[in-house]
Design a protein around this motif. Structure first.
Motif, short mmCIF file in Angstrom:
data_model
loop_
_atom_site.label_atom_id
_atom_site.label_comp_id
_atom_site.label_asym_id
_atom_site.label_seq_id
_atom_site.Cartn_x
_atom_site.Cartn_y
_atom_site.Cartn_z
N MET A 91 26.39 50.41 22.00
CA MET A 91 26.15 49.37 22.99
C MET A 91 26.25 49.93 24.40
O MET A 91 27.14 50.73 24.70
CB MET A 91 27.15 48.21 22.83
N ILE A 92 25.35 49.49 25.28
CA ILE A 92 25.40 49.89 26.68
C ILE A 92 26.60 49.24 27.37
O ILE A 92 27.31 49.88 28.15
CB ILE A 92 24.09 49.49 27.39
N PHE A 93 26.79 47.96 27.08
CA PHE A 93 27.92 47.21 27.62
C PHE A 93 28.79 46.77 26.44
O PHE A 93 28.57 45.71 25.87
CB PHE A 93 27.44 46.00 28.42
N PRO A 94 29.74 47.62 26.02
CA PRO A 94 30.57 47.28 24.87
C PRO A 94 31.49 46.11 25.18
O PRO A 94 31.48 45.55 26.28
CB PRO A 94 31.33 48.58 24.60
N VAL A 95 32.30 45.75 24.19
CA VAL A 95 33.07 44.51 24.26
C VAL A 95 33.88 44.38 25.54
O VAL A 95 33.82 43.35 26.24
CB VAL A 95 33.99 44.38 23.03
N ALA A 96 34.65 45.40 25.89
CA ALA A 96 35.51 45.30 27.07
C ALA A 96 34.71 45.05 28.33
O ALA A 96 35.06 44.20 29.16
CB ALA A 96 36.35 46.57 27.21
N GLU A 97 33.62 45.78 28.49
CA GLU A 97 32.80 45.62 29.69
C GLU A 97 32.08 44.27 29.67
O GLU A 97 31.92 43.62 30.72
CB GLU A 97 31.79 46.76 29.80
N ALA A 98 31.68 43.83 28.50
CA ALA A 98 31.02 42.53 28.39
C ALA A 98 31.95 41.40 28.84
O ALA A 98 31.55 40.50 29.59
CB ALA A 98 30.55 42.30 26.95
N VAL A 99 33.18 41.44 28.35
CA VAL A 99 34.16 40.42 28.75
C VAL A 99 34.38 40.45 30.26
O VAL A 99 34.40 39.41 30.94
CB VAL A 99 35.49 40.64 28.01
N ALA A 100 34.53 41.65 30.81
CA ALA A 100 34.77 41.78 32.25
C ALA A 100 33.59 41.25 33.06
O ALA A 100 33.78 40.53 34.06
CB ALA A 100 35.05 43.24 32.60
N ILE A 101 32.37 41.59 32.65
CA ILE A 101 31.18 41.16 33.40
C ILE A 101 31.03 39.65 33.38
O ILE A 101 30.81 39.02 34.43
CB ILE A 101 29.93 41.85 32.83
N VAL A 102 31.14 39.04 32.20
CA VAL A 102 30.94 37.59 32.12
C VAL A 102 32.04 36.86 32.89
O VAL A 102 31.77 35.87 33.58
CB VAL A 102 30.91 37.14 30.65
N SER A 103 33.27 37.36 32.81
CA SER A 103 34.38 36.66 33.47
C SER A 103 34.37 36.81 34.99
O SER A 103 35.12 36.13 35.68
CB SER A 103 35.73 37.13 32.91
N GLN A 104 33.53 37.70 35.52
CA GLN A 104 33.34 37.73 36.97
C GLN A 104 32.70 36.44 37.45
O GLN A 104 32.96 35.98 38.57
CB GLN A 104 32.44 38.90 37.37
N ALA A 105 31.85 35.85 36.61
CA ALA A 105 31.06 34.69 37.02
C ALA A 105 31.65 33.38 36.52
O ALA A 105 31.58 32.37 37.21
CB ALA A 105 29.63 34.83 36.50
N MET A 106 32.17 33.36 35.31
CA MET A 106 32.60 32.10 34.72
C MET A 106 33.93 32.26 34.01
O MET A 106 34.26 33.34 33.52
CB MET A 106 31.54 31.58 33.74
N THR A 107 34.67 31.19 33.94
CA THR A 107 35.93 31.17 33.22
C THR A 107 35.65 31.20 31.72
O THR A 107 34.89 30.37 31.21
CB THR A 107 36.74 29.91 33.56
N LEU A 108 36.22 32.16 31.04
CA LEU A 108 36.11 32.21 29.58
C LEU A 108 37.25 31.40 28.98
O LEU A 108 38.40 31.47 29.44
CB LEU A 108 36.17 33.66 29.10
N GLU A 109 36.92 30.63 27.95
CA GLU A 109 37.88 29.73 27.35
C GLU A 109 37.92 29.94 25.84
O GLU A 109 36.94 30.43 25.25
CB GLU A 109 37.48 28.28 27.65
N PRO A 110 39.04 29.57 25.20
CA PRO A 110 39.12 29.71 23.75
C PRO A 110 37.97 28.98 23.06
O PRO A 110 37.67 27.83 23.36
CB PRO A 110 40.47 29.06 23.41
#
Length: 293
Positions: free
Chosen positions: A219-238
């Motif tokens: 993956m170009i954007f593996p799990v850790a980077e994916a979480v970081a990128i999305v959470s820059q813009a929106m609140t991640l919730e359970p």
């Protein structure tokens, strides 16, 4: 693995073993009833441990109706072009920032259920992908912290209606036809897999023929980077899920193209996560069956 299913018309979280499916509340009455409640409670690992130790009765798999593991995720955030070889076969350079799009819950279909080939198109394509399930609320999550926010993983078939997807620069409509996103078969706790789901083999088969084969390390954007990128813009919730992109070998990029047809069986298998199997059914056939019922 942990699954969602219907029992007497009631949605429940359960445990799928070699002997069948058991509701988590039958294993321990103090456990949450639904998978979303379980994820919100932070007790997913505990529930999995209890279920593995359980030796009581289980309902045969064919006697219950499995559902997507999270039938109504809060957010379904999908990554496009997240493998270099897939970006290349699609005519794109390796991206510096991911192509993100959202799916709706009505686009999901259950493990063992049908992938709907819509009446509006004959260009339904397959895309085998890894899903990361968010277990904690967070914003501006660093890559170093990301593993603490992912509670489980699953498989996904990001069924894409290609002619509609490519009508505009926005992919939303081609990715959101009802019943085109296979999700399941269940959730595997993150604690049972390599950290951040690294090094797992991913394969997609159509009617037994291998169409995609890759590794989550690609993956170009593996799990850790994916979480970081999305959470820059929106609140991640359970209960939110991240669908992490597909490798090369999709049908539209083959010569000649290979699109799914009525009766095809599509399997997405990820090492240690599970095997998601769906059968393609034309929308007209589904409509006629509903009329008979």
């Amino acid at each position: 693995m942990l699954v969602s299913f219907l029992e007497n018309g009631v949605e429940k979280a359960g445990y799928l073993s070699n002997t069948g499916v058991t509701a988590l509340t039958a294993i321990n009455e103090g456990l949450p009833i639904t998978m979303l409640e379980l994820v919100n409670s932070g007790r997913l690992d505990e529930a999995a441990r209890m279920a593995k130790a359980y030796e009581g009765p289980a309902a045969p798999v064919d006697s219950v109706r499995l559902l997507p593991p999270l039938p109504r995720p809060g957010k379904i955030v999908c990554f496009g072009l997240n493998y270099v070889d897939h970006a290349t076969e699609s005519g794109f350079e390796k991206p510096d920032y991911p192509s993100l799009f959202l799916r709706s819950s009505t686009s999901l279909t259950a493990p063992g259920g049908t992938l709907t080939r819509p009446r509006a198109s004959d260009k339904l394509d397959y895309e085998g992908e890894l899903v990361a399930v968010i277990g904690r609320r967070g914003r501006h999550i660093s890559m170093e912290e990301a593993a603490d926010f992912v509670c489980a993983y699953s498989c996904f078939n990001d069924g894409s209606v290609r002619d509609f997807q490519l009508r505009t620069t926005q992919w939303t409509v081609g990715k959101n036809f009802d019943g085109t996103g296979g999700f399941g078969p269940g959730l595997v706790p993150a604690s049972e897999l390599p950290r951040l789901a690294r090094g797992l083999k991913l394969q997609t088969r159509v009617n037994g023929a291998l169409m995609q084969s890759a590794n989550t390390d690609d993956m170009i954007f593996p799990v850790a980077e994916a979480v970081a990128i999305v959470s820059q813009a929106m609140t991640l919730e359970p209960g939110d899920i991240l669908v992490l992109g597909t490798p090369s070998g999709v049908g539209q990029s083959r010569n000649p193209p290979v699109f799914l047809e009525h009766g095809d069986v599509v399997e997405v298998e990820i090492e240690q996560v599970g095997l998601l199997r769906n059968t393609v059914v034309d929308e007209e056939v589904q409509d006629s069956l509903r009329e008979v019922a």
